[in-house]
Design a protein around this motif. Structure first.
Motif, PDB file in Angstrom:
ATOM      1  N   UNK A   1       0.834  -1.426  -0.153  1.00  0.00           N
ATOM      2  CA  UNK A   1      -0.020  -0.109  -0.162  1.00  0.00           C
ATOM      3  C   UNK A   1       0.909   1.162   0.041  1.00  0.00           C
ATOM      4  N   UNK A   2       0.227   2.359  -0.125  1.00  0.00           N
ATOM      5  CA  UNK A   2       0.859   3.580  -0.196  1.00  0.00           C
ATOM      6  C   UNK A   2       0.346   4.457   0.839  1.00  0.00           C
ATOM      7  N   UNK A   3       1.084   4.926   1.857  1.00  0.00           N
ATOM      8  CA  UNK A   3       0.538   5.581   3.116  1.00  0.00           C
ATOM      9  C   UNK A   3       0.639   6.963   2.620  1.00  0.00           C
ATOM     10  N   UNK A   4       1.121   7.586   1.956  1.00  0.00           N
ATOM     11  CA  UNK A   4       1.262   8.991   1.526  1.00  0.00           C
ATOM     12  C   UNK A   4      -0.071   9.394   0.718  1.00  0.00           C
ATOM     13  N   UNK A   5      -1.038   8.422   0.286  1.00  0.00           N
ATOM     14  CA  UNK A   5      -2.052   8.801  -0.386  1.00  0.00           C
ATOM     15  C   UNK A   5      -3.229   9.463   0.547  1.00  0.00           C
ATOM     16  N   UNK A   6      -3.176   8.762   1.924  1.00  0.00           N
ATOM     17  CA  UNK A   6      -4.149   9.272   2.697  1.00  0.00           C
ATOM     18  C   UNK A   6      -3.379  10.059   3.998  1.00  0.00           C
ATOM     19  N   UNK A   7      -2.278   9.959   3.861  1.00  0.00           N
ATOM     20  CA  UNK A   7      -1.169  10.576   4.820  1.00  0.00           C
ATOM     21  C   UNK A   7      -0.941  12.126   4.688  1.00  0.00           C
ATOM     22  N   UNK A   8       0.231  12.378   5.239  1.00  0.00           N
ATOM     23  CA  UNK A   8       0.578  14.013   4.934  1.00  0.00           C
ATOM     24  C   UNK A   8       1.531  13.827   3.673  1.00  0.00           C
ATOM     25  N   UNK A   9       0.677  14.529   2.582  1.00  0.00           N
ATOM     26  CA  UNK A   9       1.407  14.474   1.152  1.00  0.00           C
ATOM     27  C   UNK A   9       1.780  15.902   0.621  1.00  0.00           C
ATOM     28  N   UNK A  10       2.171  16.701   1.632  1.00  0.00           N
ATOM     29  CA  UNK A  10       2.330  18.223   1.046  1.00  0.00           C
ATOM     30  C   UNK A  10       3.634  17.983  -0.003  1.00  0.00           C
ATOM     31  N   UNK A  11       4.546  17.206   0.203  1.00  0.00           N
ATOM     32  CA  UNK A  11       5.732  17.152  -0.810  1.00  0.00           C
ATOM     33  C   UNK A  11       5.509  16.260  -1.933  1.00  0.00           C
TER      34      UNK A  11
END
Length: 326
Positions: free
Chosen positions: A135-145
């Motif tokens: 999975x990709x934690x960034x999709x629903x996580x903190x993805x500012x960058x």
């Protein structure tokens, strides 16, 4: 640190043979060693290619340059031929990392470096690059960058290299040598978008080694430059960046090469911007109109919608600088 074997090679064929056996190539080690310390990377075998004869920079017919894969970043940035013919490359190099790292890191290693996504580097987080299928934690996580261009349901991590953005803009090519002989790959096809296989990041075959990157002979006079926008002015990765090269003759733009960094899963070529510039006279209104096309196709995430406008402003500002109307 996990146990691993270490071999130093001084012959390209020996390096390729070791790569076929699963060895990971290492030169400056400025990325791989860090990832090994964090247990993100756990290679069983390292193959030190530092002694290989790949440290030369040579001119090609018509005004191009071929830069050896083991040329140090600092040396490439300082090379008078690079600075004169392709300022966008020297500027991208000088805005990369720190001076200390640039004296160790190589051209080949720079374009092979892995993402700076915090979830990729956190071994407790789900990451399809590090562990396919997790999975990709960034999709629903903190993805500012993270990326607004070229992402997929499996990955939205940005490519971190400034130099690669300049190579993408200039439409460079990568020279490879492997078990099947030598081949050349256009830079646009060397770094791969994540799709459903984000763990496969380069178009390399087993055992293949980067031997050089070639910058093409572009029309002259050629104006070029690199702009990097970041949270702080030193040792920081791009939120957005723009690599631009323009051939202006008779007051008209005859050729335009434009790419962006910090916004794509790979260095992002901007053909819509390029096409809008061709055949027109430089002007403030032209730069603004062209830059409005920089974020075509963008898919912002929860925390990085600001990158759309920031990318447009970055491209517009650098067009003014390179185009000579600032």
């Amino acid at each position: 640190m996990e146990p691993f074997s270490y071999t130093k090679v001084s012959d390209i064929r020996a390096a390729i043979a070791a790569g076929q056996r699963g060895g990971r190539f290492i030169a400056g080690g400025t990325t791989l060693v860090d990832l090994m310390r964090e247990t993100v990377e756990r290679p069983d075998s390292l193959v030190d290619i530092g002694p290989l004869p790949l440290t030369g920079t040579t001119a090609t017919p018509g005004g191009g340059l071929r830069i050896g894969a083991l040329v140090r970043m600092a040396d490439a940035a300082a090379d008078p031929r690079v600075r004169s013919a392709f300022p966008v490359v020297s500027e991208a190099l000088e805005l990369s990392a720190s001076a200390q790292l640039r004296t160790m890191a190589t051209i080949g290693g720079n374009i092979m470096q892995r993402t700076r996504c915090s979830y990729f580097r956190d071994v407790t987080a789900n990451c399809n690059k590090r562990e396919p299928g997790s999975g990709c934690a960034a999709l629903e996580g903190y993805n500012r960058g993270h990326a607004i261009l070229g992402g997929s349901d499996a990955c939205v991590a940005t490519h971190p290299s400034d130099l690669a953005v300049a190579f993408a803009a200039l439409e460079a090519s990568v020279h490879l040598e492997g078990p099947g002989g030598t081949r050349t790959v256009p830079f646009a096809g060397f770094l791969l978008r994540p799709g459903s296989t984000p763990d496969r990041e380069q178009a390399l075959r087993p055992g293949e080694l980067i031997t050089a990157v070639e910058l093409p002979a572009l029309p002259r006079p050629l104006r070029s430059g690199y702009l990097k926008v970041r949270d702080r002015q030193s040792y920081e990765f791009a939120l957005t960046s723009a690599a631009i090269a323009l051939h202006i003759q008779g007051g008209v733009i005859r050729a335009a090469k434009v790419a962006a960094g910090g916004v794509g899963t790979v260095p992002w070529k901007l053909p819509a911007v390029e096409q809008h510039l061709l055949g027109k006279r430089p002007s403030e209104s032209l730069w603004a109109e062209a830059a409005q096309r920089a974020a075509d196709g963008a898919r912002p995430l929860r925390h990085n919608g600001f990158k759309v406008a920031l990318l447009e402003r970055t491209v517009e500002r650098q067009l003014r600088v390179v185009g000579g109307t600032r």
